[in-house]
Motif scaffolding. Structure first.
Motif, PDB file in Angstrom:
ATOM      1  N   GLU A 115     -21.615  34.336  -4.805  1.00 37.29           N
ATOM      2  CA  GLU A 115     -22.165  33.023  -5.140  1.00 37.29           C
ATOM      3  C   GLU A 115     -21.701  32.023  -4.089  1.00 37.29           C
ATOM      4  O   GLU A 115     -20.574  31.537  -4.133  1.00 37.29           O
ATOM      5  CB  GLU A 115     -21.708  32.578  -6.529  1.00 37.29           C
ATOM      6  N   PRO A 116     -22.537  31.685  -3.109  1.00 33.72           N
ATOM      7  CA  PRO A 116     -22.125  30.750  -2.056  1.00 33.72           C
ATOM      8  C   PRO A 116     -21.706  29.403  -2.622  1.00 33.72           C
ATOM      9  O   PRO A 116     -22.340  28.884  -3.550  1.00 33.72           O
ATOM     10  CB  PRO A 116     -23.385  30.609  -1.195  1.00 33.72           C
ATOM     11  N   ASP A 117     -20.639  28.858  -2.077  1.00 32.71           N
ATOM     12  CA  ASP A 117     -20.169  27.529  -2.475  1.00 32.71           C
ATOM     13  C   ASP A 117     -19.593  26.881  -1.224  1.00 32.71           C
ATOM     14  O   ASP A 117     -18.386  26.856  -1.021  1.00 32.71           O
ATOM     15  CB  ASP A 117     -19.112  27.630  -3.577  1.00 32.71           C
ATOM     16  N   GLU A 118     -20.487  26.370  -0.387  1.00 35.60           N
ATOM     17  CA  GLU A 118     -20.052  25.825   0.896  1.00 35.60           C
ATOM     18  C   GLU A 118     -19.168  24.595   0.720  1.00 35.60           C
ATOM     19  O   GLU A 118     -18.288  24.332   1.529  1.00 35.60           O
ATOM     20  CB  GLU A 118     -21.259  25.494   1.778  1.00 35.60           C
ATOM     21  N   ARG A 119     -19.384  23.833  -0.345  1.00 33.14           N
ATOM     22  CA  ARG A 119     -18.530  22.657  -0.572  1.00 33.14           C
ATOM     23  C   ARG A 119     -17.094  23.080  -0.838  1.00 33.14           C
ATOM     24  O   ARG A 119     -16.149  22.469  -0.314  1.00 33.14           O
ATOM     25  CB  ARG A 119     -19.063  21.826  -1.738  1.00 33.14           C
ATOM     26  N   LEU A 120     -16.899  24.117  -1.658  1.00 30.79           N
ATOM     27  CA  LEU A 120     -15.551  24.591  -1.931  1.00 30.79           C
ATOM     28  C   LEU A 120     -14.915  25.133  -0.656  1.00 30.79           C
ATOM     29  O   LEU A 120     -13.750  24.866  -0.366  1.00 30.79           O
ATOM     30  CB  LEU A 120     -15.574  25.663  -3.020  1.00 30.79           C
ATOM     31  N   TYR A 121     -15.677  25.916   0.108  1.00 32.80           N
ATOM     32  CA  TYR A 121     -15.173  26.436   1.380  1.00 32.80           C
ATOM     33  C   TYR A 121     -14.742  25.292   2.303  1.00 32.80           C
ATOM     34  O   TYR A 121     -13.652  25.319   2.881  1.00 32.80           O
ATOM     35  CB  TYR A 121     -16.255  27.286   2.057  1.00 32.80           C
ATOM     36  N   THR A 122     -15.582  24.281   2.435  1.00 30.56           N
ATOM     37  CA  THR A 122     -15.272  23.154   3.314  1.00 30.56           C
ATOM     38  C   THR A 122     -14.040  22.402   2.840  1.00 30.56           C
ATOM     39  O   THR A 122     -13.177  22.010   3.641  1.00 30.56           O
ATOM     40  CB  THR A 122     -16.478  22.203   3.388  1.00 30.56           C
ATOM     41  N   PHE A 127      -6.898  19.684  -6.267  1.00 30.40           N
ATOM     42  CA  PHE A 127      -7.244  20.059  -7.641  1.00 30.40           C
ATOM     43  C   PHE A 127      -8.188  19.031  -8.272  1.00 30.40           C
ATOM     44  O   PHE A 127      -9.211  19.384  -8.861  1.00 30.40           O
ATOM     45  CB  PHE A 127      -5.990  20.199  -8.497  1.00 30.40           C
ATOM     46  N   TRP A 128      -7.839  17.740  -8.154  1.00 27.50           N
ATOM     47  CA  TRP A 128      -8.675  16.707  -8.764  1.00 27.50           C
ATOM     48  C   TRP A 128     -10.050  16.660  -8.107  1.00 27.50           C
ATOM     49  O   TRP A 128     -11.071  16.474  -8.787  1.00 27.50           O
ATOM     50  CB  TRP A 128      -8.001  15.335  -8.668  1.00 27.50           C
ATOM     51  N   LYS A 129     -10.094  16.859  -6.796  1.00 28.53           N
ATOM     52  CA  LYS A 129     -11.375  16.810  -6.080  1.00 28.53           C
ATOM     53  C   LYS A 129     -12.292  17.975  -6.480  1.00 28.53           C
ATOM     54  O   LYS A 129     -13.503  17.779  -6.664  1.00 28.53           O
ATOM     55  CB  LYS A 129     -11.126  16.830  -4.570  1.00 28.53           C
ATOM     56  N   VAL A 130     -11.730  19.173  -6.591  1.00 24.00           N
ATOM     57  CA  VAL A 130     -12.588  20.300  -6.960  1.00 24.00           C
ATOM     58  C   VAL A 130     -13.033  20.194  -8.415  1.00 24.00           C
ATOM     59  O   VAL A 130     -14.148  20.610  -8.762  1.00 24.00           O
ATOM     60  CB  VAL A 130     -11.922  21.675  -6.683  1.00 24.00           C
ATOM     61  N   LEU A 131     -12.191  19.639  -9.269  1.00 24.62           N
ATOM     62  CA  LEU A 131     -12.613  19.421 -10.654  1.00 24.62           C
ATOM     63  C   LEU A 131     -13.749  18.397 -10.705  1.00 24.62           C
ATOM     64  O   LEU A 131     -14.729  18.583 -11.437  1.00 24.62           O
ATOM     65  CB  LEU A 131     -11.426  18.938 -11.496  1.00 24.62           C
ATOM     66  N   ALA A 132     -13.610  17.333  -9.915  1.00 26.44           N
ATOM     67  CA  ALA A 132     -14.677  16.329  -9.869  1.00 26.44           C
ATOM     68  C   ALA A 132     -15.967  16.943  -9.327  1.00 26.44           C
ATOM     69  O   ALA A 132     -17.068  16.647  -9.826  1.00 26.44           O
ATOM     70  CB  ALA A 132     -14.237  15.149  -9.007  1.00 26.44           C
ATOM     71  N   MET A 133     -15.837  17.796  -8.319  1.00 31.31           N
ATOM     72  CA  MET A 133     -17.006  18.470  -7.745  1.00 31.31           C
ATOM     73  C   MET A 133     -17.693  19.348  -8.788  1.00 31.31           C
ATOM     74  O   MET A 133     -18.911  19.545  -8.740  1.00 31.31           O
ATOM     75  CB  MET A 133     -16.561  19.316  -6.548  1.00 31.31           C
TER      76      MET A 133
END
Length: 250
Positions: free
Chosen positions: A115-122, A144-150
């Motif tokens: 499952e591609p997730d380029e935002r998480l990779y970046t 952590f807070w940023k990925v939860l918000a994403m």
């Protein structure tokens, strides 16, 4: 969004962060990668545990690499690996290594195979580079807070999540409840207490003032934000983070 189609036996190239590895047979290793275009991939790296391996040192957790992979039925095969960002900065101190392993484990838990997730990779590449340059006490919490918000789980911080009253006076925000999804005022309080300083830091992290937050020295408030971020992420993935529990014991 699905992964680009790659047929069995076909070669494909991508950039990736090594999330974790484990042994396979006498000299091989299974490598778990978060790739830019293909999401999480598991691949066999043959012979990398031998001392004369050409690219074994490039396939360690936290490494950022460009890899050439051959598509397999169950596991892909690592054919080449070239370093993009070396591990030297990450291993220059225990603090950097601890922060790096914490964000890598979080990315591993948040990503799905195929499952591609380029935002998480970046975001992962960005936080690892930041840790290598400056191990701010808030690097991990901010990630952590940023990925939860994403993921659509940005906490409510400017007013009471239950009654909607603005922060201040009798309705000053004094608590944070993970089940409610944000801060609560004195009248509605539940969950855990939170200080005004910690709330301000979280607002900076999630409100476009990340650089300002990362410039802060370690304090009771930064520790509070980090502890709450860890609990929030663990609440989301429904499991404890191994790296965090290990470093808490030392």
């Amino acid at each position: 969004m699905s992964s680009p189609a790659v047929a069995n036996g076909e070669l494909y190239r991508d950039r990736a962060v090594i999330l974790r590895t484990y042994k396979l047979r006498e000299s091989d290793r299974i490598v778990v990668l978060l790739t830019q275009r293909f999401g999480k991939v598991r691949a066999v790296a043959k012979g990398v545990r031998r001392t004369n391996s050409k690219f074994g040192s490039r396939l360690e957790p936290m490494s950022h690499v460009e890899v050439l992979l051959r598509k397999g039925r169950d596991l892909d095969l690592v054919s080449q690996a070239e370093s993009v960002d070396g591990l030297t900065p990450m291993l220059s101190s225990l603090d950097r290594a601890a922060q790096g392993m914490a964000v890598v484990e979080a990315a591993d838990q948040l990503s799905l195979e195929g499952e591609p997730d380029e935002r998480l990779y970046t975001m992962l590449v960005g936080v690892l580079r930041t840790i290598g340059e400056s191990p701010s006490p808030l690097n991990v919490a901010a990630f952590f807070w940023k990925v939860l918000a994403m993921s659509g789980l940005s906490p409510v911080l400017d007013g009471c999540v239950r009654c909607g009253e603005a922060d201040g006076g009798e309705t000053a925000l004094v608590a944070f409840d993970l089940n409610e999804g944000g801060a609560l005022c004195r009248r509605c309080r539940s969950g855990t207490s939170i200080s005004p300083a910690a709330l301000d830091i979280m607002r900076d992290i999630l409100g476009g003032r990340l650089r300002q937050a990362l410039a802060l020295e370690e304090s009771a408030a930064t520790s509070e934000v980090t502890a709450l971020a860890t609990r929030a992420l663990e609440h989301h993935i429904e499991r404890r983070l191994r790296t965090v529990s290990v470093f808490e014991r030392h």
